[in-house]
Scaffold this active site. Structure first.
Site, short mmCIF file in Angstrom:
data_model
loop_
_atom_site.label_atom_id
_atom_site.label_comp_id
_atom_site.label_asym_id
_atom_site.label_seq_id
_atom_site.Cartn_x
_atom_site.Cartn_y
_atom_site.Cartn_z
N ASP A 1 -9.36 -5.55 -4.50
CA ASP A 1 -8.88 -4.41 -3.71
C ASP A 1 -9.64 -3.15 -4.09
O ASP A 1 -9.60 -2.71 -5.23
CB ASP A 1 -7.38 -4.21 -3.95
CG ASP A 1 -6.75 -3.20 -3.00
OD1 ASP A 1 -7.50 -2.47 -2.33
OD2 ASP A 1 -5.52 -3.16 -2.93
N SER B 1 0.84 -1.19 0.00
CA SER B 1 0.00 0.00 0.00
C SER B 1 0.88 1.25 0.00
O SER B 1 1.70 1.42 -0.90
CB SER B 1 -0.94 -0.03 1.20
OG SER B 1 -1.95 0.94 1.09
N HIS C 1 -7.34 -5.89 -0.42
CA HIS C 1 -6.18 -5.06 -0.12
C HIS C 1 -5.21 -5.73 0.86
O HIS C 1 -3.99 -5.62 0.70
CB HIS C 1 -6.64 -3.72 0.46
CG HIS C 1 -5.55 -2.70 0.59
ND1 HIS C 1 -4.84 -2.22 -0.49
CD2 HIS C 1 -5.04 -2.06 1.68
CE1 HIS C 1 -3.94 -1.34 -0.08
NE2 HIS C 1 -4.04 -1.23 1.23
#
Length: 646
Positions: A585, A497, A617
């Site tokens: 995601d 991320s 995610h």
């Protein structure tokens, strides 16, 4: 260094057996015939089941004998047992009944939800919520999910998805019925006239995003236990999404204000997303909270009358503490460290002003893993990297080191966290500990902007992503190399991320420094992310811009977003990159990772992409998680010249 794939898998399997506590509840107090008291403690744990490729939930029970505020004995009272299909449970106020939300899949593969009512000895009621068809699925997540008993213990309130009208194709035809069938179905049809929407068969419905998929319109529902009737609470505006409902009226007041900079005694503020269900001391004047304090997670006591904050765990060798329950000042807590699996402890909260004298008793003994050490490193950025508006800020890293061998320096894996305002605390983390068991040193970097260091630290990163966070991670890595405890020629990088955002900047700004990079659902292009993420406001604010839902970004803003993005420097990357993407995601669309993959592929940079169609995610499904780890381990072996490319 362990490099054989079967041996690597075996170590992962062995370490993954340690479960993680989810909840702990202290039962009613009982008095012994010859004096003294005792109570039972019920706990639930989560454990990976690699063979079934799923998370399983376990329950354990303990017994505690005590006299006044002194614990005489505490330990297990039975074996661990698996809880199948249980989503949520909640004891009634008297402790004599329990509500259980359960999921069951029948022989046809249909998933149904049941709400069960249990007494001490048996299951008294079982209501098939799916068949009743009063609402959609019941929410069981941490944001909205709840089971709340009424004080009379005759009703239960919960949150569910609002029932949606039936939809069908414009060209769907009903089957012809015989005369007998028509007669039998006449009354049912008349009594069940439900509107069917044909134009809405493929209507897009917004949901609450990552981790809350298909949760669009929550409603409060009340079950009458005796009759089995379910009613939806009316009067809540349509634009309001209710959740975590509490039947008691509350009066709010501010006791502890936001802490801009750590106080003299080291307190950095409160950083916790949720409180324990029971967190009040017996005197109703003190609250117990677990919160990040720099790179540790401590237990603190807040006196609501004076605002005084006292730590219960500051001098502890344990890195992370979490309150599970407190009843009559008896606390049950979970604690762990980077090299020690989670365990439960109990202790009595001392009287006001004497909190630091607390004594803990362990319910289940767990030993630290052998030949693994950890410590917290503190860094002060060099003058040229100091924020002009927030001088004096420091940051930290957690270092895990495998068994010391003075003749061999281990390779180093550098890992910045995501967020960006998240944090690594010194707790048990599977991925990091397994890499350490394989022979790697692991550096977890809490760069400026991490939670737990005061609000000024968080403010300092706003508008500086891609600069300050990148500089801090590189400074931490280079500072560690100067100590000579790791191999400076074998530095590797992992980031997911926003950690992937930082990592992509690092491999382009410091070519050759990192021998390999593995990234999970990375942020690559802020401009293109803006239109695909479920949190566009977060993207804009972190980049230093104001956000308004009804305003489109201007060309200058989009240009600025692109200039902060690592994709613009992709041509400078030479480091081998492994990209791991979750198809579902919603936080960072997989198109972000695809941008990076294509940019590197056309430039002949070693790159490999793994696509997980059923994950999102976090890439946290058990089957995904083990595949991610194994591929990262093998990718690093390839980059270090130990094995050939997959």
């Amino acid at each position: 260094m362990i490099t054989d794939s079967e041996e690597i898998a075996g170590i992962y399997q062995e370490i993954s057996k340690f479960p993680t506590p989810l909840k702990g509840c202290i039962g009613p107090q009982a008095t012994l015939k010859h004096g003294g008291k005792y109570c039972n403690i019920y706990s639930e744990w989560s454990q990976r089941n690699l063979e079934r490729a799923e998370w399983m939930k376990l329950c354990r029970e303990y017994v505690v004998f005590y006299d006044e505020n002194s614990i005489a004995y505490a330990g297990p009272s039975g074996r661990s047992m698996e809880l199948r299909g249980e989503l949520m449970n909640r004891d009634s106020p008297s402790g004599t009944r329990k509500a259980v939300l359960r999921r069951h899949t029948n022989n046809k593969g249909e998933e149904k939800q049941y709400l069960e009512i249990w007494s001490k000895t048996s299951k008294d009621r079982c209501i098939n919520l799916t068949v009743l068809d009063k609402h959609g699925k019941v929410y069981e997540d941490d944001q909205f999910g709840c089971l709340v008993w009424s004080h009379s213990e005759t009703h239960i309130l919960y949150v569910a998805e609002k029932k949606r009208p039936k939809v069908q194709s414009f060209f769907k035809t009903k089957p012809e019925l015989s005369i007998e069938e028509k007669d039998d179905s006449t009354n049912d049809a008349e009594n069940d006239q439900k509107p069917v929407k044909q134009a809405d068969q493929f209507l897009y419905l917004e949901d609450w995003g990552e981790g809350l998929v298909n949760q669009s319109t929550p409603v409060l529902c009340v079950l009458d236990i005796e009759t089995g009737n379910i009613s939806e609470l009316q009067g809540i505006p349509e634009h309001i999404s209710p959740g975590q409902y509490n039947l008691d009226k509350k009066i709010t007041s501010t006791v502890v204000k936001v802490v801009d900079y750590p106080t003299v005694d080291g307190f950095t503020g409160i950083y916790c997303s949720d409180l324990a269900l029971n967190c009040w001391a017996r005197d109703s004047q003190r609250v117990v909270i677990d919160t990040a304090q720099r790179s540790r997670k401590d237990l603190i006591v807040i006196n609501i009358a004076t605002g005084i904050v006292t730590s219960l765990t500051t001098d502890s060798e344990v890195g992370s503490w979490m309150l599970l329950d407190i009843q009559q000042d008896l606390m049950v807590v979970s604690c762990s460290s980077p090299n020690c699996p989670p365990t439960l402890k109990v202790g009595f909260l001392p009287a006001e002003g004497q909190e630091e004298r607390i004594t803990w008793v362990t319910l289940d003994e767990t030993e630290p893993l052998s030949r693994i050490e950890w410590k917290i490193l503190t860094f002060t950025p060099p003058p040229e990297q100091t924020h002009p508006n927030f001088p004096g800020l420091q940051f930290e890293s957690i270092l895990l080191i495998p068994g010391k061998n003075k003749n061999i320096k281990p390779p180093l894996i550098v890992i910045p966290h995501g967020g960006p305002n998240s944090i690594f605390v010194a707790s048990w983390m599977l991925l990091h500990i397994v890499f350490c068991k394989l022979g790697y040193a692991v550096l977890l970097v809490n760069y400026r902007g991490s939670s737990g260091f005061g609000q000024d630290s968080i403010r300092s990163l706003t508008g500086n992503i891609g600069i300050q966070d990148v500089e801090d991670v590189q400074y931490a890595a280079e500072s560690l190399l100067k100590e000579g405890v790791v191999d400076s020629q074998k530095v590797l990088l992992i980031g997911g991320s926003h950690g992937g955002f930082i990592g992509c900047h690092l491999i382009s700004q410091y070519p050759g420094f990192y021998k390999a990079f593995a990234t999970r659902n990375p942020v690559i292009n802020l401009a293109s992310k803006l239109g695909t993420t479920d949190i566009p406001d977060h993207t804009m604010v972190q980049a230093g811009f104001d956000f308004a839902p009804d305003q489109l970004p201007t060309p200058s803003v989009l240009t600025a977003l692109l200039s902060k993005s690592p994709i613009i420097n992709a041509s400078r990357v030479t480091t081998p990159v492994l990209i791991l993407l979750g198809e579902k995601d919603k936080r960072v669309n997989p198109s972000q990772g695809l941008e990076l993959y294509r940019a590197l592929k056309v430039r002949d940079v070693p790159v490999r992409l793994l696509w997980y169609p059923d994950d999102s995610h976090s890439l946290s499904k058990v089957g995904t998680e083990v595949d991610v780890f194994m591929n990262i381990a093998l990718w690093f072996n390839f980059a270090l010249g130990i094995t050939k490319a997959a």
